[in-house]
Design an enzyme around this catalytic site. Sequence first.
Site, PDB file in Angstrom:
ATOM      1  N   LYS A   1      14.588  -3.094  -7.548  1.00 21.91           N
ATOM      2  CA  LYS A   1      13.806  -2.699  -8.731  1.00 21.91           C
ATOM      3  C   LYS A   1      14.631  -1.793  -9.638  1.00 21.91           C
ATOM      4  O   LYS A   1      14.623  -1.948 -10.863  1.00 21.91           O
ATOM      5  CB  LYS A   1      12.510  -1.989  -8.289  1.00 21.91           C
ATOM      6  CG  LYS A   1      11.530  -2.933  -7.597  1.00 21.91           C
ATOM      7  CD  LYS A   1      10.349  -2.211  -6.938  1.00 21.91           C
ATOM      8  CE  LYS A   1       9.509  -3.206  -6.146  1.00 21.91           C
ATOM      9  NZ  LYS A   1       8.362  -2.612  -5.436  1.00 21.91           N
TER      10      LYS A   1
ATOM     11  N   GLN B   1       6.285   3.105  -3.379  1.00 15.13           N
ATOM     12  CA  GLN B   1       6.575   1.926  -2.568  1.00 15.13           C
ATOM     13  C   GLN B   1       5.728   1.939  -1.288  1.00 15.13           C
ATOM     14  O   GLN B   1       5.659   2.944  -0.586  1.00 15.13           O
ATOM     15  CB  GLN B   1       8.084   1.900  -2.227  1.00 15.13           C
ATOM     16  CG  GLN B   1       8.546   0.660  -1.481  1.00 15.13           C
ATOM     17  CD  GLN B   1       8.460  -0.628  -2.302  1.00 15.13           C
ATOM     18  OE1 GLN B   1       8.436  -0.604  -3.531  1.00 15.13           O
ATOM     19  NE2 GLN B   1       8.413  -1.757  -1.635  1.00 15.13           N
TER      20      GLN B   1
ATOM     21  N   ASP C   1       2.030  -1.132 -10.828  1.00 13.47           N
ATOM     22  CA  ASP C   1       1.757  -2.073  -9.725  1.00 13.47           C
ATOM     23  C   ASP C   1       0.416  -2.786  -9.901  1.00 13.47           C
ATOM     24  O   ASP C   1       0.150  -3.791  -9.246  1.00 13.47           O
ATOM     25  CB  ASP C   1       1.674  -1.305  -8.392  1.00 13.47           C
ATOM     26  CG  ASP C   1       2.996  -1.258  -7.649  1.00 13.47           C
ATOM     27  OD1 ASP C   1       3.750  -2.242  -7.715  1.00 13.47           O
ATOM     28  OD2 ASP C   1       3.251  -0.243  -6.979  1.00 13.47           O
TER      29      ASP C   1
HETATM   30  N1  GUN Z   1       5.705  -3.089  -1.065  1.00 12.44           N
HETATM   31  C1  GUN Z   1       5.922  -4.433  -1.077  1.00 12.44           C
HETATM   32  N2  GUN Z   1       5.676  -4.942  -2.308  1.00 12.44           N
HETATM   33  C2  GUN Z   1       5.303  -3.899  -3.077  1.00 12.44           C
HETATM   34  C3  GUN Z   1       4.927  -3.780  -4.446  1.00 12.44           C
HETATM   35  O1  GUN Z   1       4.874  -4.743  -5.207  1.00 12.44           O
HETATM   36  N3  GUN Z   1       4.628  -2.517  -4.875  1.00 12.44           N
HETATM   37  C4  GUN Z   1       4.661  -1.437  -4.059  1.00 12.44           C
HETATM   38  N4  GUN Z   1       4.334  -0.254  -4.576  1.00 12.44           N
HETATM   39  N5  GUN Z   1       4.996  -1.525  -2.782  1.00 12.44           N
HETATM   40  C5  GUN Z   1       5.317  -2.735  -2.305  1.00 12.44           C
END
Ligand code: GUN
Length: 288
Positions: free
Chosen positions: A53, A97, A120
């Site tokens: 990311k 995350q 998100d």
């Molecule tokens: N863990 C796995 N995929 C995601 C996501 O899209 N966002 C977040 N915050 N955690 C994750």
Amino acid sequence: MAQLIDGKVLSAQIRAEVKEAVSKRIDSGKRPPYLAVVLIGEDPASASYVHGKAKASAEVGIRSDTMTYDADISEQEVLKIVERLNRDDSVDGILVQLPLPSHIDDRKIINAISPAKDVDCFHPESVGNLVIGLDGFQPATPAGIIEMITRSGIETSGQHCVIIGRSNIVGKPLANLMLKKGIDATVTVCHSRTKNLPEIARQADILVAAIGWPNFVTGDMVKEGAIVIDVGINRVDDASRERGYRLVGDVDFGAAFEKASYITPVPGGVGPMTIAVLLQNTLMAATS
Ligand code: GUN
């Protein structure tokens, strides 16, 4: 034989669009969008996602910081961090995350994020807006799937979309996006307790597998000419690979490929789309 829907190509298109918009924004004298990422603990998969990311953000001119904390940080401390980021006007998007260590309640943390910064789209207010069809953030994986389908010129109106999996991050939000005006699919959501699941899957014009079970969707569950979207990312042992495993989806790719009209590969399908949507959301957070 199916045509591949290439997530790498389509996500590159979206990333280029975001890059262009960020550059215009900067040319007009504004600061770059800023994404704050909170990473707790040492989970290697989470660290790798967060790295992806941050790298993708930098490539399109989005500023991002990853704040890392030990796994034993208290829930209270995490709440304080989120509240500080909420108050900070230079922060456009906040991403904590997941999964979090077991002593921290994911829901409490998500609910503490300001909906205006919820890139998100996990906050209940964001989810509510999605359900009633209002504009706003869209969750990365479901929105990435919609982008793949629409950018491939696939008709969705009146099509029967069968989603296998009812998770809060994929199945449920995707059902809502598929129902949205302009997409207009007819939606069925199946899950582990569904009776006659193969029979329902065979009725799908668009079949989405998001159940987290390698090769769950077999060739006999795919209607001739269906569009097959594979959301699964499962590790299966493979001694022939240096790392000892390979990634497979939820679909028996070889069998489905023979019957589908379009199919997404794993890897290189839905996966790359999710980060592209996160970038779109971060730009939107800065713009609104
Ligand atoms: N863990 C796995 N995929 C995601 C996501 O899209 N966002 C977040 N915050 N955690 C994750």
